[in-house]
Design an enzyme around this catalytic site. Structure first.
Site: not given
Length: 382
Positions: A95, A125, A201
């Site tokens: 992402h 992901d 992330s």
């Protein structure tokens, strides 16, 4: 994104450095501090209050964690990642880099490099970004064998809220967590108490007992009090396959606008101030840990021309301990900043080292697309 979960990752700025001498000059034919030390060799003299292994583990991990900035069709995206092999491959979340038109990574020494996505799984992901300029660099160690249990102590690295090189600590507070976010199906995740938030992330989750990556930080709640990491063992084979057989079409598409990525667009007064202050702290932290190569690498080309690495290193071999106790920006433009620091250094011979304080000012400037420490001057403080 769901109401209580946001994509995320983590990281911490460490400060420090080695220091020895009485004043600096403006010509820089000598090291940063250039008086002779009265201390013995580090091989025979222990540092005061020797740092625990945890600090060294954090520093070594931070050197292999990067900030990632991505140009998307209508916006930019920020995240983190880590160098996992000697080909220059960075592991991150899908992402962070999905639909990328340009990718750039910033390393712990503030250098910026272009990258390209060579593999991605939106459903899992996970993605891999190849940075050719990092090929040959030592990667962080990964662990796909250890059985992770609730209560194991962990560290989460990354760049939350744009704060480069951050680390948070906690424990594995749950295992085998499942949930879905849009098209992503998270299965068997580690739940962690180490706080993570926006910008985290893709950063690594490191097992404190061995210093190896066991997960990829991927999601957290808005308060940052709980996080979730993808177990590395779940995606190891996928990552390795992408490294062996890169997706050439994806790489081309994701690097079509690299030259226009935000890192390469130049500094603002604010961003240069932040990075300049960080770089001086990074310089001293490198010296304090005995990492003279990293410290020397952030000096400007003129400084390096006038001072060889051997002479630079010699100036710090007998330094026992140092800490940056104060740091501030005196002035800044888009190309140059003046950074003032106060240093506390333990120096002196025998078993009774003395604590000395120094006031120093450094000029940090953009050089060939990266910021470097150009000059410095200082004096002993009362």
């Amino acid at each position: 994104m769901k109401s209580w979960i946001t994509y995320t990752l983590s990281a911490l700025i460490l400060v420090g450095g080695g220091f020895s001498a009485y004043e600096l000059n403006d010509h820089w034919s000598a090291p940063v501090v250039h008086a002779e030390s009265k201390l013995g060799s580090p091989g025979t003299t222990e540092k005061l209050d020797a740092k625990p292994d945890l600090k060294e583990m954090i520093r070594e991990s931070q050197k292999r964690v990067v900030s990632i900035e991505v140009i998307l069709p209508e916006e930019t995206s920020l995240g983190s990642g880590f160098l996992y092999n000697d080909k220059g491959d960075i592991v991150t979340n899908a992402h962070v880099v999905a639909d990328a038109l340009g990718v750039q990574v910033k390393t712990s020494d503030t250098n910026v490099y272009e990258g390209k996505v060579i593999g991605i799984s939106v459903e899992k992901d996970i993605a891999v970004v190849r940075v050719d300029a990092l090929a040959g660099k030592e990667p962080i160690a990964v662990d796909k064998e250890s059985k992770v249990e609730v209560g194991d102590e962990v560290m989460a690295f990354g760049s939350p809220l744009g704060l480069d090189n951050t680390v948070t600590t906690g424990i594995i507070s749950g295992v085998d967590r499942d949930f879905d976010i849009d098209t992503v199906k998270y299965r068997g995740l580690y739940q962690i108490s180490a706080p993570i938030t926006h910008g985290n992330s893709g950063g690594p989750l490191v097992l404190e007992s061995n210093g190896k990556v066991i997960g990829i930080n991927s999601a957290g709640n808005d308060q940052g009090s709980i996080g979730f990491s993808i177990p590395y063992r779940q995606v190891a084979s996928m990552i390795e396959e992408w490294s062996l057989h890169p997706d050439k079409k994806l790489a081309e598409e994701s690097s079509s606008m690299n030259g226009e990525a935000a890192f390469g667009a130049g500094y603002t007064k604010e961003t240069l101030s932040e990075d300049a202050q960080y770089l001086v702290n990074y310089f001293y932290e490198s010296l304090d840990s005995g990492d003279y190569v990293s410290a020397y690498s952030v000096l400007g080309s003129d400084w390096q021309t006038k001072t060889s690495y051997e002479k630079f290193r010699e100036g710090y071999l007998h330094t026992q301990s140092v800490a940056v106790t104060q740091s501030s920006i005196l002035s800044a433009t888009e190309k140059e900043a003046q950074v003032a620091v106060l240093i506390e250094a333990w120096e002196g011979g025998g078993d009774e080292p003395k604590l000395s304080k120094y006031k120093l000012t450094y000029t940090v400037r953009v050089e060939n697309g990266s910021i470097k420490i150009i000059t410095g001057k200082g004096k002993k403080a009362s």
